[in-house]
Scaffold this active site. Structure first.
Site, PDB file in Angstrom:
ATOM      1  N   SER A  70      -4.216   3.221   3.273  1.00 55.68           N
ATOM      2  CA  SER A  70      -3.559   2.029   3.114  1.00 55.68           C
ATOM      3  C   SER A  70      -2.053   2.369   2.156  1.00 55.68           C
ATOM      4  CB  SER A  70      -4.302   0.925   2.371  1.00 55.68           C
ATOM      5  OG  SER A  70      -4.683   1.122   1.094  1.00 55.68           O
ATOM      6  N   LYS A 149      -3.020  -0.579  -4.752  1.00 61.83           N
ATOM      7  CA  LYS A 149      -2.105  -1.236  -4.029  1.00 61.83           C
ATOM      8  C   LYS A 149      -0.886  -1.182  -4.923  1.00 61.83           C
ATOM      9  CE  LYS A 149      -5.024  -2.634  -0.604  1.00 61.83           C
ATOM     10  NZ  LYS A 149      -5.157  -1.602   0.421  1.00 61.83           N
TER      11      LYS A 149
END
Length: 307
Positions: A70, A149
């Protein structure tokens, strides 16, 4: 005279043998004691090293393995590649607030993990122990409820996608995001928002923009997708493994083009506080680590001499 000398010499040699044998026995006994001493000290040294490593990873910094793609291509976690191991700084956010652009590791909020199935190792204490041990040293993926993230917006800001150039906007201004990776070549982002990030929370998104389950989707999206600051474990600083990937983790601020009001801009001396604090916190660890390393070298040198 020669015969007498030989005899005398021979007699003297015989007389010396018991003393020489006694000396040899004492030396061997001393060597055995030294060897026993080394093997007694070695477990203590190992325990001290493990305790020191635990304390460092608990309070100062920890190595995490990237479990998914990701954050490509900033961080590798893609199928078929060697996952990156990153060093996460746990000190900085004790003295400063998370900022846009920071890559952070955090515990998944309840809204993110409430529908997740239980971990495979949760019912097996032995498997769970080794999973946690391996994760602590970056040898295994972290707990399934830990995420990595990039922060896009902070509390009170309104985030939305997209403008007419397919850019995410914060407070109506487009972001500068050179780190975005378009897997498969699809450069279209999914529309969302506008969402006002709750105070005390951050909005996070993956650099692999179309292959990341982040604040846009988790918890059903909206405000429930925001991550409380208290859930942040630390800031990703360095890629430490594999050696071919050694690098600093980019913390490019996507809002850098947005001019903040002067009242919101911290003075330079305050901006430098986290760096100073981090250096002060790292100094004792460095000193202790050097002493431990010196002790290991001394023991190894003694062991080689005794052999």
């Amino acid at each position: 005279m020669r015969a007498s000398s030989d005899a005398s010499s021979s007699g003297s040699g015989q007389g010396d043998r018991p003393a020489s044998g006694a000396d040899d026995g004492e030396e061997r006994s001393a060597e055995r004691k030294k060897q026993r001493s080394f093997w007694k000290e070695l477990p203590i040294l190992i325990v001290v090293a493990l305790v020191l490593a635990f304390l460092i990873q608990q309070f100062v910094a920890r190595v995490y393995m990237i479990p998914s793609g990701s954050m490509e291509q900033t961080l590798h976690g893609c199928p078929g590649c060697t996952p990156d191991r990153i060093l996460v700084d746990k000190v900085t956010y004790n003295f400063a607030d998370p900022e846009p652009g920071d890559v952070v590791v955090f515990r998944g909020p309840d809204a993110w993990v409430e529908d997740d199935p239980p971990s495979d190792s949760s019912g097996n204490p032995i498997a769970s122990f080794f999973q946690k041990l391996g994760a602590a040293f970056g040898l295994a993926p972290p707990d399934e409820r830990d995420f990595v993230k990039r922060i896009i917006a902070t509390g009170g800001q309104t985030v939305e996608c997209c403008d007419d150039q397919n850019r995410v906007t914060v407070d109506g201004r487009p972001l500068d995001e050179p780190y975005i990776y378009w897997q498969g070549g699809n450069a279209e982002q999914r529309d969302f928002g506008p969402v006002t990030v709750p105070e005390g929370s951050v909005w996070v998104m993956g650099d692999n923009r179309n292959n990341s389950s982040d604040s846009r989707y988790q918890g059903g999206g909206g405000e429930r997708g925001a991550v409380p600051v208290e859930n942040i474990i630390g800031k990703a600083r360095l890629i430490v493994l594999p050696p071919s990937r050694w690098d600093v983790v980019s913390d490019h601020n996507p809002q850098a083009s947005v001019e903040l009001p002067s009242a919101m801009s911290a003075p330079e001396w305050q901006q430098g506080l986290p760096l100073v604090a981090g250096a002060l916190a790292a100094w004792p660890t460095l000193v202790v680590g050097r002493k431990a390393g010196a002790g290991v070298r001394r023991l190894a040198s003694r062991f080689r001499r005794e052999r």
